[in-house]
Design a protein around this motif. Structure first.
Motif, mmCIF file in Angstrom:
data_model
loop_
_atom_site.group_PDB
_atom_site.id
_atom_site.type_symbol
_atom_site.label_atom_id
_atom_site.label_comp_id
_atom_site.label_asym_id
_atom_site.label_seq_id
_atom_site.Cartn_x
_atom_site.Cartn_y
_atom_site.Cartn_z
ATOM 1 N N ALA A 246 0.854 -1.188 0.000
ATOM 2 C CA ALA A 246 0.000 0.000 0.000
ATOM 3 C C ALA A 246 0.886 1.234 0.000
ATOM 4 O O ALA A 246 2.039 1.180 0.435
ATOM 5 C CB ALA A 246 -0.929 0.011 1.211
ATOM 6 N N GLU A 247 0.338 2.333 -0.506
ATOM 7 C CA GLU A 247 1.101 3.590 -0.563
ATOM 8 C C GLU A 247 0.149 4.761 -0.384
ATOM 9 O O GLU A 247 -0.996 4.730 -0.850
ATOM 10 C CB GLU A 247 1.836 3.709 -1.892
ATOM 11 C CG GLU A 247 2.654 4.984 -2.039
ATOM 12 C CD GLU A 247 3.443 5.043 -3.341
ATOM 13 O OE1 GLU A 247 3.254 6.006 -4.103
ATOM 14 O OE2 GLU A 247 4.232 4.104 -3.587
ATOM 15 N N ALA A 248 0.615 5.786 0.313
ATOM 16 C CA ALA A 248 -0.172 7.008 0.502
ATOM 17 C C ALA A 248 0.765 8.199 0.395
ATOM 18 O O ALA A 248 1.931 8.119 0.793
ATOM 19 C CB ALA A 248 -0.872 7.005 1.856
ATOM 20 N N SER A 249 0.272 9.299 -0.153
ATOM 21 C CA SER A 249 1.116 10.488 -0.323
ATOM 22 C C SER A 249 0.287 11.747 -0.143
ATOM 23 O O SER A 249 -0.940 11.731 -0.279
ATOM 24 C CB SER A 249 1.777 10.492 -1.702
ATOM 25 O OG SER A 249 0.803 10.504 -2.731
ATOM 26 N N ARG A 250 0.985 12.834 0.160
ATOM 27 C CA ARG A 250 0.321 14.124 0.365
ATOM 28 C C ARG A 250 1.327 15.237 0.082
ATOM 29 O O ARG A 250 2.519 15.082 0.320
ATOM 30 C CB ARG A 250 -0.219 14.215 1.790
ATOM 31 C CG ARG A 250 -1.008 15.476 2.096
ATOM 32 C CD ARG A 250 -1.758 15.330 3.408
ATOM 33 N NE ARG A 250 -2.954 14.524 3.246
ATOM 34 C CZ ARG A 250 -3.712 14.101 4.249
ATOM 35 N NH1 ARG A 250 -3.371 14.379 5.495
ATOM 36 N NH2 ARG A 250 -4.798 13.393 4.026
ATOM 37 N N ARG A 251 0.818 16.353 -0.420
ATOM 38 C CA ARG A 251 1.670 17.487 -0.782
ATOM 39 C C ARG A 251 1.118 18.756 -0.146
ATOM 40 O O ARG A 251 -0.096 18.981 -0.113
ATOM 41 C CB ARG A 251 1.725 17.627 -2.308
ATOM 42 C CG ARG A 251 2.570 18.787 -2.820
ATOM 43 C CD ARG A 251 2.627 18.756 -4.346
ATOM 44 N NE ARG A 251 3.434 19.835 -4.894
ATOM 45 C CZ ARG A 251 2.967 21.016 -5.246
ATOM 46 N NH1 ARG A 251 1.662 21.293 -5.118
ATOM 47 N NH2 ARG A 251 3.762 21.944 -5.759
ATOM 48 N N PHE A 252 2.033 19.594 0.362
ATOM 49 C CA PHE A 252 1.663 20.876 0.966
ATOM 50 C C PHE A 252 2.491 21.980 0.325
ATOM 51 O O PHE A 252 3.616 21.754 -0.132
ATOM 52 C CB PHE A 252 1.952 20.867 2.474
ATOM 53 C CG PHE A 252 1.180 19.851 3.254
ATOM 54 C CD1 PHE A 252 -0.016 20.187 3.881
ATOM 55 C CD2 PHE A 252 1.647 18.556 3.377
ATOM 56 C CE1 PHE A 252 -0.717 19.247 4.610
ATOM 57 C CE2 PHE A 252 0.956 17.607 4.107
ATOM 58 C CZ PHE A 252 -0.235 17.953 4.721
ATOM 59 N N THR A 253 1.937 23.185 0.332
ATOM 60 C CA THR A 253 2.687 24.360 -0.089
ATOM 61 C C THR A 253 2.728 25.357 1.062
ATOM 62 O O THR A 253 1.775 25.463 1.853
ATOM 63 C CB THR A 253 2.039 25.026 -1.316
ATOM 64 O OG1 THR A 253 0.667 25.342 -1.020
ATOM 65 C CG2 THR A 253 2.092 24.102 -2.521
ATOM 66 N N GLY A 254 3.858 26.051 1.186
ATOM 67 C CA GLY A 254 4.025 27.023 2.246
ATOM 68 C C GLY A 254 3.607 28.413 1.806
ATOM 69 O O GLY A 254 3.629 28.741 0.613
ATOM 70 N N SER A 255 3.235 29.240 2.768
ATOM 71 C CA SER A 255 2.793 30.598 2.462
ATOM 72 C C SER A 255 3.964 31.542 2.209
ATOM 73 O O SER A 255 3.769 32.674 1.787
ATOM 74 C CB SER A 255 1.938 31.137 3.615
ATOM 75 O OG SER A 255 2.701 31.164 4.828
ATOM 76 N N ALA A 256 5.184 31.097 2.491
ATOM 77 C CA ALA A 256 6.356 31.956 2.299
ATOM 78 C C ALA A 256 7.565 31.101 1.942
ATOM 79 O O ALA A 256 7.565 29.880 2.117
ATOM 80 C CB ALA A 256 6.639 32.759 3.573
ATOM 81 N N ASP A 257 8.591 31.766 1.396
ATOM 82 C CA ASP A 257 9.881 31.137 1.101
ATOM 83 C C ASP A 257 9.790 30.000 0.092
ATOM 84 O O ASP A 257 10.666 29.133 0.052
ATOM 85 C CB ASP A 257 10.541 30.618 2.380
ATOM 86 C CG ASP A 257 10.739 31.721 3.417
ATOM 87 O OD1 ASP A 257 10.816 32.894 3.015
ATOM 88 O OD2 ASP A 257 10.799 31.407 4.618
ATOM 89 N N GLY A 258 8.749 30.015 -0.735
ATOM 90 C CA GLY A 258 8.617 28.984 -1.764
ATOM 91 C C GLY A 258 8.541 27.586 -1.211
ATOM 92 O O GLY A 258 8.983 26.625 -1.858
ATOM 93 N N GLY A 259 7.964 27.433 -0.024
ATOM 94 C CA GLY A 259 7.953 26.134 0.636
ATOM 95 C C GLY A 259 7.073 25.103 -0.049
ATOM 96 O O GLY A 259 5.951 25.390 -0.455
ATOM 97 N N VAL A 260 7.599 23.901 -0.189
ATOM 98 C CA VAL A 260 6.848 22.748 -0.692
ATOM 99 C C VAL A 260 7.237 21.544 0.170
ATOM 100 O O VAL A 260 8.429 21.284 0.377
ATOM 101 C CB VAL A 260 7.150 22.446 -2.162
ATOM 102 C CG1 VAL A 260 6.440 21.160 -2.606
ATOM 103 C CG2 VAL A 260 6.732 23.611 -3.052
ATOM 104 N N LEU A 261 6.241 20.829 0.665
ATOM 105 C CA LEU A 261 6.510 19.643 1.471
ATOM 106 C C LEU A 261 5.774 18.461 0.869
ATOM 107 O O LEU A 261 4.578 18.543 0.567
ATOM 108 C CB LEU A 261 6.076 19.856 2.920
ATOM 109 C CG LEU A 261 6.423 18.725 3.903
ATOM 110 C CD1 LEU A 261 6.764 19.294 5.273
ATOM 111 C CD2 LEU A 261 5.270 17.719 4.043
ATOM 112 N N VAL A 262 6.481 17.362 0.687
ATOM 113 C CA VAL A 262 5.913 16.135 0.126
ATOM 114 C C VAL A 262 6.142 14.995 1.117
ATOM 115 O O VAL A 262 7.245 14.832 1.644
ATOM 116 C CB VAL A 262 6.562 15.789 -1.236
ATOM 117 C CG1 VAL A 262 6.131 14.400 -1.697
ATOM 118 C CG2 VAL A 262 6.199 16.834 -2.276
ATOM 119 N N GLN A 263 5.089 14.226 1.360
ATOM 120 C CA GLN A 263 5.215 13.036 2.194
ATOM 121 C C GLN A 263 4.715 11.824 1.428
ATOM 122 O O GLN A 263 3.644 11.852 0.819
ATOM 123 C CB GLN A 263 4.413 13.169 3.489
ATOM 124 C CG GLN A 263 4.537 11.932 4.391
ATOM 125 C CD GLN A 263 3.694 12.017 5.650
ATOM 126 O OE1 GLN A 263 2.776 12.831 5.734
ATOM 127 N NE2 GLN A 263 3.992 11.181 6.629
#
Length: 564
Positions: A246-263
């Protein structure tokens, strides 16, 4: 009836309040007649005299026709027990029995005027033998007790079988049971389903990331270009060589500093497969061709295994990447920003604890407690023990590629301050040398590169003594040559299990004419029985910063501990 009592017949009780009725004296509601009680008298079935009287009792006269008599009951062998509905006592000549209460449908109730006479309930009309009725069973304490015991035994047996089928089989692992809908499921009760092994509910949320970076709010966002979120420098499909369950993923973007987070989290078949995948992910991230590996940190108190790598990619983004394994689950969290500083190692570890706490149960792994980060060795690269591409920074953003020669016998000139033969360093048992060249950088001078030599001694003390000799020679180089200027700085690095390494970086400027100088950067560090020597040839307009060069000397010390 005792001999002292009157010879009058026993008569049914007169009507009494319903509050005085004992439930044990009533039959089931289904057997109660809905007709009203008759207003006339009825005939009592002729009964045999008891042995005590020795005579017969005549039937009382009535003014209305008598219905056909019910079959006579057999003569009792002994006086009737309490609760019997028929008297065995003789009936007086002038006695007329009153109609019994109809609140319970007794077998002695008279028929309605319009009904044909029927035998009492429970009596076989053809044989004349009494049958046991539900009322009699309920009134018999012994029968009631036996019925209750039988019911209790049946319940215990059924529960025992159910428990055995559920958990009684040895050698199996407990798993959530699948519950399928049944006819008893109502609209307000939805049937329970087997919990998902791994799904998005076990990943990070925006609330979990609230303290990840000051003045930055993280919002869940759809994957870029519609593709599944993918961490930098990692090919998930090839990690471990097998596909996840099984696999699960999620992506977020930050409000400043060009932030991107991937899990991304994956459930593997077992712990061994997860361990293999974890090591593969770590090696991929630690050997990324497009990254400069800034640091490696071991995270305790978070999962079974967890490592954070900090990198800078060629596009200038800084990544803080957490790779973890808990039980049979592996996961990657890649937090990237375009401005320094990068996302903190401790901050990311604490945020990840929320997600890993939701995964550790299904993963059958270690759950988070209090995460603590400590610097450690970077993942080994090939060839082991030598500097890798990820260790050397880019000098021109977005440009340059490092290449290296194979290891061979040393062929070095040095900075002219070493005052020893670098090609045959005294006391060594073996030595090797590689040259790293920078290509595809428009600003790099011709032949710009780095020389690395590794010398092996028979004893650690001999390696340390040679490092001390070289340090003395560099510091005295100005006085000895009259043409050199030397600046030095201390270097520290951390090895496995918190071991500390020390070394020295040197910047040597040699005057070759009245108007020209050449610059060399040198690094020396002794680790165990090995000594590492680094030499670079920068120019006035193309050079490492002091901090970057010191970091490279420290990385060389870390790498040599992996030497084979």
């Amino acid at each position: 009836m005792s001999d002292t009592e009157s010879g009058r017949p026993r008569r049914a009780l007169g009507p009494f309040d319903d509050d005085d009725v004992n439930d044990d004296d009533l039959l089931d509601d289904d057997d109660v007649s809905a007709e009203p009680s008759p207003s006339r008298a009825w005939t009592v079935t002729e009964s045999e005299p008891s042995d005590a009287d020795g005579g017969r009792t005549d039937e009382p006269e009535v003014s209305t026709p008598i219905p056909p008599p019910a079959p006579a009951l057999p003569e009792p062998l002994q006086p009737p027990e309490a609760g019997r509905r028929f008297s065995a006592e003789p009936v007086a000549d002038d006695a007329v029995a009153g109609a019994p209460r109809r609140s319970a449908a007794s077998v002695s109730s008279p028929p309605h005027l319009d009904e044909a006479a029927t035998p009492p309930v429970g009596v076989d009309a053809t044989e004349g033998e009494p049958a046991t009725t539900e009322g009699e069973t309920a009134q018999n304490p012994r029968r009631r007790m036996m019925a209750l015991i039988a019911a209790a035994v049946a319940v215990v047996v059924v529960l025992g079988v159910v428990l055995w089928l559920t958990v009684g089989r040895s050698g199996t692992t407990a798993t959530p049971a699948t519950t399928s809908p049944t006819a008893s499921t109502t609209a307000s009760e939805s049937p329970s389903a087997t919990p998902a092994l791994l799904d998005a509910n076990q990943l990070l949320t925006s609330a979990d990331l609230a303290r990840l970076r000051l003045k930055n709010t993280w919002t869940e966002a759809p994957p870029a270009n519609g593709a599944a979120p993918t961490p930098a420098c990692i090919e998930l499909a090839s990690a471990g060589g097998v596909s996840p369950d099984a696999e699960a993923s999620r992506r977020f973007t930050g409000s400043a500093d060009g932030g991107v987070l991937v899990q991304v989290a994956q459930a593997m078949a077992d712990v061994q497969a997860a361990t293999t995948a974890y090591e593969a992910l770590l090696n991929q991230a630690g050997g990324c061709a497009d990254a400069h590996l800034l640091g490696a940190y071991q995270i305790d108190g978070l999962a079974d295994s967890a490592t954070v790598l900090t990198t800078e990619l060629s596009d200038g983004t800084r990544h803080t990447m957490l790779i973890s394994r808990t039980g049979r689950f592996v996961g990657v969290i890649d937090a990237a920003v375009t401005k320094i500083p990068a996302v903190g190692v401790g901050a990311l570890s604490r945020a990840a604890a929320s997600s890993l706490a939701r995964q550790c149960g299904n993963a059958t792994g270690t759950c988070p407690s209090t995460p603590k980060a400590a610097a450690t060795l970077p993942p080994a690269t090939d060839p082991v023990g030598w500097l890798a591409w990820v260790d050397v920074p880019q000098l021109t953003p977005g440009e340059g590629k490092w290449t290296a020669t194979d290891a061979k016998a040393p062929s070095l000139v040095g900075s002219q301050c070493e005052d020893v033969s670098l090609n045959k360093l005294p006391g060594t048992s073996e030595s090797a040398h590689r040259t790293y060249l920078l290509t595809d950088d428009s600003k790099a001078p011709d032949g710009f590169g780095i020389d690395q030599a590794i010398y092996t001694f028979s004893k650690a003390s001999a390696a340390t003594a040679m490092a001390k000799t070289l340090d003395d020679n560099f510091k005295s180089c100005g006085d000895r040559t009259r043409t050199a200027t030397v600046d030095d700085g201390g270097v520290t690095a951390t090895g496995a299990d918190g071991a500390k390494f020390t070394g020295t970086s040197y910047t040597v400027t040699q005057r070759i004419s009245a108007t020209k100088t050449v610059t060399f950067r040198v690094g020396v560090t002794a680790v165990g029985t090995r000594l590492v020597y680094l030499l670079a040839n920068p120019s006035a307009n193309f050079d490492f910063t002091d901090k970057a060069w010191e970091a490279l000397v420290g990385r060389a010390a870390q790498r040599v501990t992996q030497y084979q």
